[in-house]
Design a protein around this motif. Structure first.
Motif, mmCIF file in Angstrom:
data_model
loop_
_atom_site.group_PDB
_atom_site.id
_atom_site.type_symbol
_atom_site.label_atom_id
_atom_site.label_comp_id
_atom_site.label_asym_id
_atom_site.label_seq_id
_atom_site.Cartn_x
_atom_site.Cartn_y
_atom_site.Cartn_z
ATOM 1 N N UNK A 67 -0.442 2.992 -0.345
ATOM 2 C CA UNK A 67 -2.094 3.435 0.292
ATOM 3 C C UNK A 67 -3.265 2.591 -0.404
ATOM 4 N N UNK A 68 -2.966 3.278 -1.634
ATOM 5 C CA UNK A 68 -3.837 2.714 -3.269
ATOM 6 C C UNK A 68 -3.865 1.293 -3.235
ATOM 7 N N UNK A 69 -2.282 0.701 -2.890
ATOM 8 C CA UNK A 69 -2.228 -0.980 -3.173
ATOM 9 C C UNK A 69 -2.847 -1.529 -2.053
ATOM 10 N N UNK A 70 -2.689 -0.834 -0.842
ATOM 11 C CA UNK A 70 -3.376 -1.561 0.200
ATOM 12 C C UNK A 70 -4.829 -1.257 0.602
ATOM 13 N N UNK A 71 -5.386 -0.033 0.012
ATOM 14 C CA UNK A 71 -7.035 0.462 0.579
ATOM 15 C C UNK A 71 -7.691 -0.622 0.588
ATOM 16 N N UNK A 72 -8.169 -1.212 -1.118
ATOM 17 C CA UNK A 72 -9.351 -2.432 -1.158
ATOM 18 C C UNK A 72 -8.798 -3.594 -0.143
ATOM 19 N N UNK A 73 -8.077 -4.194 0.991
ATOM 20 C CA UNK A 73 -7.450 -4.767 1.773
ATOM 21 C C UNK A 73 -7.681 -4.194 2.793
ATOM 22 N N UNK A 74 -8.102 -2.982 3.146
ATOM 23 C CA UNK A 74 -7.811 -2.279 4.155
ATOM 24 C C UNK A 74 -9.720 -2.651 4.004
#
Length: 136
Positions: A67-74
Motif C-alpha cells: 500500500x505504501x509503495x503504491x500510494x504515490x502512483x495512485x
C-alpha cells in the motif's frame, strides 16, 4: 495540525488497530481452538494460534508495504484525473461564455450593438399622470 484534529486521528488509528486485532483474534481462535472443556490451551492449540497470528501479522505487514509503495502512483493518477476534469470544465465554460457573448453581439439581442428601446408613446389621453414631464 490542530490538537483536536490530532486527537481524532489518534482515536481513528487506535480504532483501526483494535478492529484488526479483534478480527485476527477471532479468526485464529475459530481456526485453532476446538475444545472448550479445559481451562488451558493444549500444546497443539498454542502452536496453531502462534502460527496463525504470525501469518496474519506477516501478511498485514506485506499488505501495508504494498500500500505504501503504491500510494504515490495512485495519488498522482487522482491528481492528473482531477486536473484533466478541471481543464475540461474550464474549456466548456469558456466555450459557453464565448457562445453567450456572440449571441449578445447580434443586433436586436440586447447586446452592445443593439439600439436602445424607443420611448413609449403616450396613450390616447395624453401623457400619463405622475410620469416625468407630465407636470403633475
Amino acid at each position: 495540525m490542530e490538537p483536536g484534529a490530532e486527537h481524532q486521528q489518534q482515536l481513528r488509528s487506535l480504532r483501526d488497530f483494535l478492529l484488526v486485532y479483534n478480527r485476527m483474534t477471532e479468526l485464529c481462535f475459530r481456526h485453532c481452538v476446538c475444545n472448550l472443556n479445559y481451562r488451558l490451551l493444549t500444546g497443539r492449540e498454542e502452536t496453531c494460534l502462534d502460527s496463525c497470528a504470525g501469518k496474519l501479522v506477516h501478511s498485514n505487514h506485506r499488505l501495508m508495504s504494498a500500500y505504501v509503495a503504491l500510494m504515490p502512483s495512485i495519488m498522482q493518477r487522482r491528481v492528473s484525473d482531477y486536473e484533466a476534469g478541471a481543464a475540461q470544465a474550464a474549456q466548456s465554460l469558456a466555450q459557453d461564455g464565448s457562445a453567450a457573448a456572440a449571441a449578445t453581439a447580434l443586433p436586436g439581442a440586447g447586446g452592445p450593438g443593439a439600439s436602445p428601446d424607443p420611448p413609449a408613446a403616450p396613450g390616447p389621453g395624453g401623457p400619463l399622470r405622475g410620469a416625468p414631464g407630465a407636470g403633475t
